[in-house]
Design a protein around this motif. Structure first.
Motif, PDB file in Angstrom:
ATOM      1  N   ALA A 225      76.513  -7.163  41.927  1.00 36.80           N
ATOM      2  CA  ALA A 225      75.070  -7.083  41.669  1.00 36.80           C
ATOM      3  C   ALA A 225      74.524  -8.428  41.214  1.00 36.80           C
ATOM      4  O   ALA A 225      75.137  -9.112  40.402  1.00 36.80           O
ATOM      5  CB  ALA A 225      74.793  -6.016  40.613  1.00 36.80           C
ATOM      6  N   GLU A 226      73.365  -8.788  41.757  1.00 35.36           N
ATOM      7  CA  GLU A 226      72.747 -10.035  41.341  1.00 35.36           C
ATOM      8  C   GLU A 226      71.891  -9.812  40.100  1.00 35.36           C
ATOM      9  O   GLU A 226      71.498  -8.687  39.802  1.00 35.36           O
ATOM     10  CB  GLU A 226      71.927 -10.639  42.477  1.00 35.36           C
ATOM     11  N   VAL A 227      71.612 -10.851  39.397  1.00 32.54           N
ATOM     12  CA  VAL A 227      70.757 -10.782  38.213  1.00 32.54           C
ATOM     13  C   VAL A 227      69.364 -11.275  38.620  1.00 32.54           C
ATOM     14  O   VAL A 227      69.232 -12.331  39.218  1.00 32.54           O
ATOM     15  CB  VAL A 227      71.317 -11.684  37.074  1.00 32.54           C
TER      16      VAL A 227
END
Length: 58
Positions: free
Chosen positions: A53-55
């Protein structure tokens, strides 16, 4: 030490899980689930979807 998922039943009888870091600190708590199998599916979903998951800033 790796993190752990703790599966438990809350006061209202719903299943929940919490993710704990290696030092025992709670870093995430789930919503309530009506069945144990649904809570286990929630854990599986976190494992599959959060690894990459990206931030993003909101």
């Amino acid at each position: 030490m790796a993190g752990t998922f703790e599966l438990y039943t809350d006061k209202s009888g719903e299943y929940r899980f919490r993710l704990k870091s290696g030092n025992g600190e709670v870093i995430a708590i789930s919503e309530g689930y009506s069945s144990k199998s649904s809570a286990l599916n929630g854990i599986d979903s976190m494992r599959r979807n959060a690894a990459d998951a990206e931030v993003v800033e909101a």
